[in-house]
Structures are given as structure tokens and as C-alpha cells.
Design an enzyme around this catalytic site. Structure first.
Site, mmCIF file in Angstrom:
data_model
loop_
_atom_site.group_PDB
_atom_site.id
_atom_site.type_symbol
_atom_site.label_atom_id
_atom_site.label_comp_id
_atom_site.label_asym_id
_atom_site.label_seq_id
_atom_site.Cartn_x
_atom_site.Cartn_y
_atom_site.Cartn_z
ATOM 1 N N HIS A 158 -8.350 -4.614 -0.166
ATOM 2 C CA HIS A 158 -7.007 -4.023 -0.145
ATOM 3 C C HIS A 158 -6.075 -4.835 0.751
ATOM 4 O O HIS A 158 -4.947 -4.434 1.015
ATOM 5 C CB HIS A 158 -7.087 -2.570 0.339
ATOM 6 C CG HIS A 158 -5.819 -1.786 0.185
ATOM 7 N ND1 HIS A 158 -5.118 -1.714 -1.006
ATOM 8 C CD2 HIS A 158 -5.116 -1.039 1.072
ATOM 9 C CE1 HIS A 158 -4.044 -0.949 -0.836
ATOM 10 N NE2 HIS A 158 -4.018 -0.545 0.413
ATOM 11 N N ASP B 188 -9.470 -3.805 -5.733
ATOM 12 C CA ASP B 188 -8.703 -2.872 -4.925
ATOM 13 C C ASP B 188 -8.514 -1.568 -5.691
ATOM 14 O O ASP B 188 -7.687 -1.472 -6.603
ATOM 15 C CB ASP B 188 -7.345 -3.489 -4.569
ATOM 16 C CG ASP B 188 -6.500 -2.590 -3.688
ATOM 17 O OD1 ASP B 188 -6.947 -1.480 -3.355
ATOM 18 O OD2 ASP B 188 -5.388 -3.015 -3.316
ATOM 19 N N SER C 214 0.825 -1.197 0.000
ATOM 20 C CA SER C 214 0.000 0.000 0.000
ATOM 21 C C SER C 214 0.867 1.258 0.000
ATOM 22 O O SER C 214 1.641 1.465 -0.926
ATOM 23 C CB SER C 214 -0.961 -0.046 1.195
ATOM 24 O OG SER C 214 -1.943 0.956 1.105
#
Length: 308
Positions: free
Chosen positions: A224, A197, A122
Site C-alpha cells: 500500500h 494493494d 489512501s
């Protein structure tokens, strides 16, 4: 901070921002590289938003084989204006990148024959990916000794479907700069992205607003999240994990529309105005329970946007 070398048992992660924690798997009969204090492979790990201690890697670290070591990069991991955060994305990423760059270079200087894996999840994938892009443009570390593993990368290049959100939406808040997609030259970098995502698989909201909404709903609904295990990844390329959509949608409209990033990035007033319109359209497509959470999706936190 002093780091012990040699054959060590993994030790507890120090939950203090700014420290670098190294653990290593033990071996009954170490090879020459380990005996000299160098792992055969070092995995550099960068966690995502509010995971500045990279705890997302703990499960895979506990199962590392002999000869494989890990170094966690501790940084602030904030994205203001996310509620409660004070440091901007730009400053947080710059902090992580500076620490990662130093650790990689110091390790390679001490262990020039060891393999290096750079991994990020991320927000940490921005840091790790930017470092990989930097190393791809120089020869300070031989390219055949480097590989990367990125999970949910906001700067993922489009390949199998659209790319990440940073190549789709324009900059609308100073300090949360959308830098576009980036490549890695001849480095082997595995991009891993769930189809729902919206951070790494971000549909153009101009041509497919429902598809874009699907990525936002997926972000809030657990898509995610990833099975983090960078030691098991050795290749490169783009891997999109197929998922049934959260919001039913079809393909993009067959019109030659550029992404908002391509159209508006660099023109802050126009970008804010246009993204306010997109945000309003998105709110109508979101489930009611998610409309009040859109302020937790800071890439759309435009001035004057409702639902924040």
C-alpha cells in the site's frame, strides 16, 4: 490563516491539525504569474490514515521546480474503529473535503490562470477524488486547468482488474460508509494502484477469496506504499502496477456473482452477517502472524468477528 504571496522559499510544515501549509520553489527570474504572487501550478495534497499533515509528499515537494507550489490539507485522518482512533472515516473525510474545497476555490479566485493538481494518498485519495468528482460536475474551475493524481484510492473504479474496496465490500459499521466507485467526467485523473494493494485492487471475496486475501496480505506487507510524485503525472486513466502475488491465487470463479457491495450494501444486518462469514473464511487463508492484526483492517471489523 494569513498566507504570504510571491516568491518564497519553502517553509517548515506546521504539525497542527486544521492548518494549511503552503510552500513554493524559488526562481532566479520569476515569470509574470509568480511576480503577481501566483504559482504556475498549485498541487493540493492530502495524506492518508494518520498522516493528517501529508508528510508522504515531503520528498517530492523538496524537488519541485520553479513555478510549482504546494498546499497541504491538514485534517484528522482517522478511521475509527482502528485501534486508537476516535473520529469516524465519514467525519474525517468530510473534514478534509471541506478544507480542500475551500482552499481550491480560494486559490482559483486569486490565481484564475494557474493550473491545479489535486492529489491524495489512501484515505486522502478518498478526499481528493471526491473533490475531483465534485469539480467535474460544475464549471467553477475550467476543466482543462485541473488534473488529479490518486494513489491507493479505495474508491478507484474497476478498469484494469477489480476496483477499490469501497466498491467491493458493503457498509458494516455506521460511520465507515462504503460509497462505491466514482468517476471524474472529462477531468484528467491518474489512478495509480499496486496489484497487491487490497485497498485499491480488491477482488470479490465471493468468487476469489484467495485473491481478496492477497490484497489484505499486501496491505500489511508494504504494497500500500507508493512512490509519491504528483508533479510528474499529467495524464489520466487507470494504472495498475503489476506485482508477484503474496498469496498464490488464480482468476475469479466463472460464476455470475455480484460483489458483496452490490448484494448487501444498504442492508446493515444482512451485510454484517455475510461479512462475518467472509471474515471467517479469510482468517483461514491469512498467515498466522496476520490473523491477530485484522482489527487494523477496519473494513472487516464486523460485530462478532473473531481475530479482532
Amino acid at each position: 490563516m494569513h498566507k504570504k504571496k510571491g516568491i518564497l522559499a519553502g517553509f517548515a510544515i506546521l504539525p497542527v491539525a486544521g492548518l494549511i501549509t503552503t510552500g513554493v520553489a524559488t526562481a532566479d527570474q520569476p515569470d509574470s504569474a509568480q511576480a503577481a504572487g501566483c504559482a504556475d501550478k498549485m498541487i493540493f495534497e492530502v495524506g492518508g490514515h494518520r498522516d493528517g499533515d501529508a508528510t508522504v509528499y515531503d520528498k517530492s515537494n523538496a524537488a519541485l521546480p520553479a513555478g510549482v507550489d504546494f498546499t497541504k490539507i491538514h485534517y484528522s485522518a482517522e478511521i475509527a474503529p482502528f485501534p486508537g482512533d476516535t473520529k469516524s472515516l465519514d467525519d474525517s473525510v468530510a473534514e478534509g473535503l471541506q478544507k480542500l474545497d475551500k482552499e481550491v476555490r480560494d486559490f482559483h479566485a486569486a490565481c484564475p490562470s494557474s493550473q491545479i493538481t489535486i492529489s491524495g494518498y489512501s484515505q486522502g485519495a478518498i478526499v481528493a477524488g471526491d473533490q475531483l468528482a465534485r469539480l467535474s460536475q460544475e464549471n467553477s474551475v475550467p476543466h482543462d486547468q485541473i488534473n488529479g493524481v490518486l494513489y491507493g484510492d479505495p474508491r478507484r473504479p474497476g478498469g484494469e482488474g477489480p476496483g477499490g474496496i469501497e466498491g467491493n465490500l458493503p457498509t458494516i459499521i455506521p460511520g465507515l460508509t462504503m460509497k462505491g466507485e466514482r468517476g471524474f467526467g472529462d477531468l484528467k485523473v491518474q489512478e495509480i494502484c499496486n496489484k497487491n494493494d487490497g485497498i485499491c485492487f480488491s477482488e470479490n471475496p465471493i468468487t476469489n477469496l484467495l485473491g481478496f486475501a492477497n490484497g489484505v496480505v499486501g496491505y500489511f506487507s508494504g504494497d500500500h506504499a507508493y512512490d509519491i510524485n504528483p508533479n510528474s503525472e499529467n495524464g489520466g486513466g487507470d494504472r495498475v502496477i503489476d506485482q508477484p502475488p503474496r498469496v498464490p491465487h488464480g482468476p475469479p470463479l466463472p460464476i455470475p456473482a455480484k460483489t458483496p457491495y452490490e448484494q448487501f450494501n444498504g442492508d446493515l444486518p444482512t451485510a454484517q452477517k455475510e461479512m462475518t462469514k467472509i471474515r471467517e473464511g479469510l482468517l483461514a487463508k491469512l498467515p498466522a502472524e496476520l490473523r491477530d492484526r485484522l482489527n487494523e483492517f477496519p473494513w472487516l471489523s464486523v460485530p462478532g468477528g473473531s481475530g479482532a
